[in-house]
Design an enzyme around this catalytic site. Structure first.
Site, short mmCIF file in Angstrom:
data_model
loop_
_atom_site.label_atom_id
_atom_site.label_comp_id
_atom_site.label_asym_id
_atom_site.label_seq_id
_atom_site.Cartn_x
_atom_site.Cartn_y
_atom_site.Cartn_z
N HIS A 244 8.09 -3.75 -5.57
CA HIS A 244 8.70 -5.08 -5.55
C HIS A 244 8.73 -5.61 -6.98
O HIS A 244 7.69 -5.72 -7.62
CB HIS A 244 7.92 -6.00 -4.63
CG HIS A 244 7.93 -5.53 -3.22
ND1 HIS A 244 7.14 -4.47 -2.79
CD2 HIS A 244 8.66 -5.92 -2.15
CE1 HIS A 244 7.37 -4.26 -1.51
NE2 HIS A 244 8.29 -5.13 -1.09
N ASP B 120 7.75 -0.14 6.04
CA ASP B 120 8.38 -1.10 5.13
C ASP B 120 7.32 -1.94 4.41
O ASP B 120 6.12 -1.68 4.51
CB ASP B 120 9.41 -1.95 5.86
CG ASP B 120 8.81 -2.96 6.83
OD1 ASP B 120 7.57 -3.16 6.86
OD2 ASP B 120 9.58 -3.57 7.58
N SER B 121 7.76 -2.96 3.72
CA SER B 121 6.87 -3.83 2.94
C SER B 121 5.81 -4.52 3.79
O SER B 121 4.74 -4.86 3.29
CB SER B 121 7.69 -4.90 2.22
OG SER B 121 8.66 -4.30 1.41
#
Length: 185
Positions: free
Chosen positions: A56, A99-100
């Site tokens: 990110h 995922d995140s």
């Protein structure tokens, strides 16, 4: 998304430059259908995908957000691919990864890259292209299918490729460098 669209439209550069509008779109669409069909019917490689990074962008996130995000997207995938005589790569693939938010995220799609070989043996290759597909996320309407068009970048040595995409976004959303290893056998 903008870079993917630019790359898609510029990939039709082999078309006559005096062709405009619907005819250019039609020629591009016919090329895409033909490339997908040839990749499906005449694959040269079966590919194993192993995601390893979802970074990110720290310039676009609050620290408290990134401290709680998963940046090791465990998972895997499988695909088929081929290279044309110029070294351009085409692929059809499916992948599933964390995922995140540590939730499972599937993706199926088509990938294309313009390739440049860096040596006469054609062992080292760089690629730049796009992927288009369908993904779904737990935090986006409880896994409603979401179409994507994203840029692709790669560096390869023989059958081993490190491939990357960048998911654009807004502050505290998107802006993720996603990477995986692809091995063709």
């Amino acid at each position: 998304m903008m870079w993917g669209a630019v790359l898609i439209l510029s990939s039709a550069a082999h078309a006559d430059s005096k062709i405009y509008g619907e005819k250019r779109i039609s020629e591009w669409w016919n090329w895409l259908k033909s490339d997908v069909s040839e990749t499906w019917n005449q694959p040269q490689n079966y590919d194993l995908y192993m995601p390893y990074l979802s970074w990110h962008n720290r310039l676009t996130y609050d620290k408290e957000k990134t401290d709680n995000y998963n940046e090791m997207p465990w998972g895997g995938g499988f695909g088929i691919s081929r290279y044309n005589e110029e070294g351009n790569w085409s692929s059809l693939y499916a992948m599933m990864f964390k995922d995140s938010h540590n939730m499972w995220q599937p993706i199926v799609g088509y990938g294309w890259e313009k390739g440049w070989y860096l040596d006469s043996n054609r062992d080292f290759r760089l690629g730049l292209g796009f992927t288009a597909g369908i993904t779904a996320r737990d935090d986006f309407a409880n896994y409603v299918p979401l179409p994507i068009v994203l840029p692709l970048f790669s560096a390869s040595y023989r059958r081993l490729t490190m491939q990357f995409t960048y998911i654009p976004g807004t502050y505290n959303n998107g802006n993720v460098l996603f990477a995986w290893v692809r091995y063709g056998f």
